[in-house]
Design a protein around this motif. Structure first.
Motif, short mmCIF file in Angstrom:
data_model
loop_
_atom_site.label_atom_id
_atom_site.label_comp_id
_atom_site.label_asym_id
_atom_site.label_seq_id
_atom_site.Cartn_x
_atom_site.Cartn_y
_atom_site.Cartn_z
N MET A 1 1.88 16.33 -1.57
CA MET A 1 1.67 15.88 -0.22
C MET A 1 2.56 16.68 0.73
O MET A 1 3.68 17.02 0.39
CB MET A 1 1.99 14.41 -0.08
N ALA A 2 2.06 16.92 1.91
CA ALA A 2 2.83 17.66 2.90
C ALA A 2 4.09 16.88 3.25
O ALA A 2 4.14 15.67 3.13
CB ALA A 2 1.98 17.89 4.14
N ASP A 3 5.08 17.61 3.69
CA ASP A 3 6.36 16.97 4.04
C ASP A 3 6.40 16.61 5.52
O ASP A 3 7.40 16.81 6.18
CB ASP A 3 7.52 17.87 3.65
N THR A 4 5.29 16.11 6.02
CA THR A 4 5.27 15.63 7.39
C THR A 4 5.96 14.28 7.44
O THR A 4 5.97 13.55 6.45
CB THR A 4 3.83 15.50 7.93
N PRO A 5 6.53 13.93 8.58
CA PRO A 5 7.21 12.63 8.67
C PRO A 5 6.26 11.47 8.40
O PRO A 5 5.07 11.54 8.72
CB PRO A 5 7.71 12.60 10.11
N ARG A 6 6.80 10.45 7.78
CA ARG A 6 6.08 9.20 7.50
C ARG A 6 6.66 8.13 8.40
O ARG A 6 7.89 8.03 8.52
CB ARG A 6 6.29 8.76 6.05
N GLN A 7 5.80 7.33 8.99
CA GLN A 7 6.30 6.29 9.89
C GLN A 7 7.10 5.26 9.10
O GLN A 7 6.62 4.71 8.13
CB GLN A 7 5.17 5.60 10.65
N MET A 8 8.32 5.03 9.57
CA MET A 8 9.22 4.09 8.91
C MET A 8 9.75 3.04 9.89
O MET A 8 10.54 2.19 9.52
CB MET A 8 10.40 4.83 8.29
N GLY A 9 9.36 3.15 11.15
CA GLY A 9 9.82 2.20 12.15
C GLY A 9 9.24 2.54 13.50
O GLY A 9 8.38 3.42 13.62
N ALA A 10 9.73 1.84 14.51
CA ALA A 10 9.27 2.08 15.88
C ALA A 10 10.39 1.75 16.84
O ALA A 10 11.24 0.89 16.57
CB ALA A 10 8.04 1.24 16.20
N LEU A 11 10.39 2.44 17.96
CA LEU A 11 11.35 2.16 19.02
C LEU A 11 10.80 1.07 19.92
O LEU A 11 9.59 1.03 20.19
CB LEU A 11 11.63 3.42 19.84
N GLY A 12 11.68 0.20 20.37
CA GLY A 12 11.29 -0.87 21.28
C GLY A 12 11.80 -0.59 22.68
O GLY A 12 11.98 0.57 23.07
#
Length: 176
Positions: free
Chosen positions: A1-12
């Motif tokens: 799999m490509a080493d693109t970022p994986r979503q692990m959170g979000a800014l509020g």
């Protein structure tokens, strides 16, 4: 799999007068999000952008963070709702038989009787069970244009995951 970022959170929303922001972590232990570096952030429709965590601290039931991209409340507000991503290579290996939910993004989902429901476009986790956001496939677009929200519950709902083939089999119907 490509080493693109994986979503692990979000800014509020912004917090305070020095550009701090609230953080929603999607990791199993919320504070683990701060163990990974670098962070990437992405606003809707934009590309991932590398940022540095300058400071963070617990706040209420969550966390607040100071990133290098915001030093005022106005700058922080511009990032409200942005996704926080971590490169897959920055994450520790998973034990045999387990997966990172972020690896499901892009998988094709097959429901009852082998009907292709669509592709996993995101993961939401609000505590009870992670939810796969499945964008309907082209052949369902005429019948259904809203996403399927399918709980990631192994056994009763999720029957099989094959990351090599990028497929997920679920006990889920088109009309659910």
């Amino acid at each position: 799999m490509a080493d693109t970022p994986r979503q692990m959170g979000a800014l509020g929303s912004s917090f305070g007068v020095k550009g701090w922001m609230k953080v929603r972590s999607f990791t199993s232990q919320p504070e683990n999000l701060f163990d990974y570096s670098p962070w990437f952030i992405r606003q809707r429709g934009m590309e991932w952008r590398e940022v540095q965590v300058e400071e963070y601290r617990p706040h209420g039931n969550g966390f607040i963070v100071k990133l290098d991209v915001a030093s005022t409340p106005e700058e922080a507000k511009a990032y409200a709702g942005a996704e926080i991503g971590i490169r897959r290579s920055s994450l520790p290996p998973v034990p045999e038989g387990t997966i990172y939910l972020a690896d499901l993004v892009g998988c094709t989902v097959y429901g009852l009787e082998g009907v292709m429901l669509g592709k996993v476009s995101g993961i939401r986790d609000y505590g009870a069970a992670p939810i796969m956001v499945v964008s309907p496939s082209d052949h369902l677009a005429k019948e259904r244009n809203d996403d399927f929200l399918i709980p990631y519950v192994v056994g009763p709902i999720v029957k099989a995951v094959d990351l090599e083939a990028m497929t997920v089999e679920v006990e889920w119907g088109v009309d659910y």
